[in-house]
Design a protein around this motif. Sequence first.
Motif, PDB file in Angstrom:
ATOM      1  N   GLU A 185      17.694 -52.233   1.626  1.00 51.34           N
ATOM      2  CA  GLU A 185      16.591 -52.834   0.712  1.00 51.34           C
ATOM      3  C   GLU A 185      15.332 -52.649   1.215  1.00 51.34           C
ATOM      4  O   GLU A 185      14.348 -52.121   0.539  1.00 51.34           O
ATOM      5  CB  GLU A 185      16.872 -54.199   0.298  1.00 51.34           C
ATOM      6  CG  GLU A 185      15.698 -54.817  -0.666  1.00 51.34           C
ATOM      7  CD  GLU A 185      16.003 -56.503  -0.754  1.00 51.34           C
ATOM      8  OE1 GLU A 185      15.422 -56.660  -1.787  1.00 51.34           O
ATOM      9  OE2 GLU A 185      17.043 -56.876  -0.159  1.00 51.34           O
ATOM     10  N   ALA A 186      15.177 -52.863   2.600  1.00 53.30           N
ATOM     11  CA  ALA A 186      13.921 -52.302   3.288  1.00 53.30           C
ATOM     12  C   ALA A 186      13.691 -50.985   3.205  1.00 53.30           C
ATOM     13  O   ALA A 186      12.450 -50.660   2.955  1.00 53.30           O
ATOM     14  CB  ALA A 186      13.994 -53.077   4.674  1.00 53.30           C
ATOM     15  N   ARG A 212       9.520 -46.789  -1.752  1.00 52.96           N
ATOM     16  CA  ARG A 212       8.813 -47.051  -3.033  1.00 52.96           C
ATOM     17  C   ARG A 212       7.253 -47.110  -2.756  1.00 52.96           C
ATOM     18  O   ARG A 212       6.307 -46.715  -3.421  1.00 52.96           O
ATOM     19  CB  ARG A 212       9.423 -48.333  -3.697  1.00 52.96           C
ATOM     20  CG  ARG A 212      10.494 -47.952  -4.351  1.00 52.96           C
ATOM     21  CD  ARG A 212      11.014 -49.469  -5.214  1.00 52.96           C
ATOM     22  NE  ARG A 212       9.997 -50.149  -5.881  1.00 52.96           N
ATOM     23  CZ  ARG A 212       9.640 -51.462  -5.992  1.00 52.96           C
ATOM     24  NH1 ARG A 212      10.174 -52.367  -5.111  1.00 52.96           N
ATOM     25  NH2 ARG A 212       8.744 -51.690  -6.970  1.00 52.96           N
ATOM     26  N   ALA A 213       6.848 -47.597  -1.699  1.00 53.58           N
ATOM     27  CA  ALA A 213       5.373 -47.768  -1.167  1.00 53.58           C
ATOM     28  C   ALA A 213       4.869 -46.237  -1.061  1.00 53.58           C
ATOM     29  O   ALA A 213       3.475 -46.275  -1.266  1.00 53.58           O
ATOM     30  CB  ALA A 213       5.409 -48.466  -0.073  1.00 53.58           C
ATOM     31  N   ASN A 266      12.186 -50.188  -0.157  1.00 49.26           N
ATOM     32  CA  ASN A 266      10.860 -50.843  -0.299  1.00 49.26           C
ATOM     33  C   ASN A 266       9.693 -49.752   0.447  1.00 49.26           C
ATOM     34  O   ASN A 266       8.738 -49.515  -0.219  1.00 49.26           O
ATOM     35  CB  ASN A 266      10.684 -52.319   0.020  1.00 49.26           C
ATOM     36  CG  ASN A 266      11.239 -53.158  -0.680  1.00 49.26           C
ATOM     37  OD1 ASN A 266      11.628 -52.927  -1.967  1.00 49.26           O
ATOM     38  ND2 ASN A 266      11.874 -54.338  -0.335  1.00 49.26           N
ATOM     39  N   ARG A 267      10.326 -49.196   1.496  1.00 48.08           N
ATOM     40  CA  ARG A 267       9.439 -48.442   2.193  1.00 48.08           C
ATOM     41  C   ARG A 267       9.178 -47.094   1.387  1.00 48.08           C
ATOM     42  O   ARG A 267       7.935 -46.561   1.345  1.00 48.08           O
ATOM     43  CB  ARG A 267       9.940 -48.051   3.584  1.00 48.08           C
ATOM     44  CG  ARG A 267       9.621 -49.066   4.575  1.00 48.08           C
ATOM     45  CD  ARG A 267      10.056 -48.611   5.968  1.00 48.08           C
ATOM     46  NE  ARG A 267      11.404 -48.490   6.226  1.00 48.08           N
ATOM     47  CZ  ARG A 267      12.154 -49.450   6.579  1.00 48.08           C
ATOM     48  NH1 ARG A 267      11.607 -50.699   6.658  1.00 48.08           N
ATOM     49  NH2 ARG A 267      13.272 -49.379   6.880  1.00 48.08           N
TER      50      ARG A 267
END
Length: 68
Positions: free
Chosen positions: A10-11, A17-18, A14-15
Motif C-alpha cells: 500500500e505504501a 501515485r504521488a 501511494n509513493r
Amino acid sequence: MEPLSISQLEAAINRARAVAPASGIEASLSPDVALLARLYGEMIFRHHSHLDVETLSDEEQLALLRWV
C-alpha cells in the motif's frame, strides 16, 4: 527477497501515485500504479497479508523494486 506485507505494498502504491497521479478525463492510472493495485486487490480478495515476491513476474518485481 523477503515476503512483502500488504501495508508495504500500500505504501508503494501511494509513493507511485504521488509521482504519477491518475490523469485524463478517465482518470487513468500509470502502468506501475495499475500493476501494484492489481496485486493489492488480489491480496485482499485472497485474504493474504503477505506476498511472496519471488512468485511474481519480472515486470511485477521491477515495479515493486521501483516503489518499495
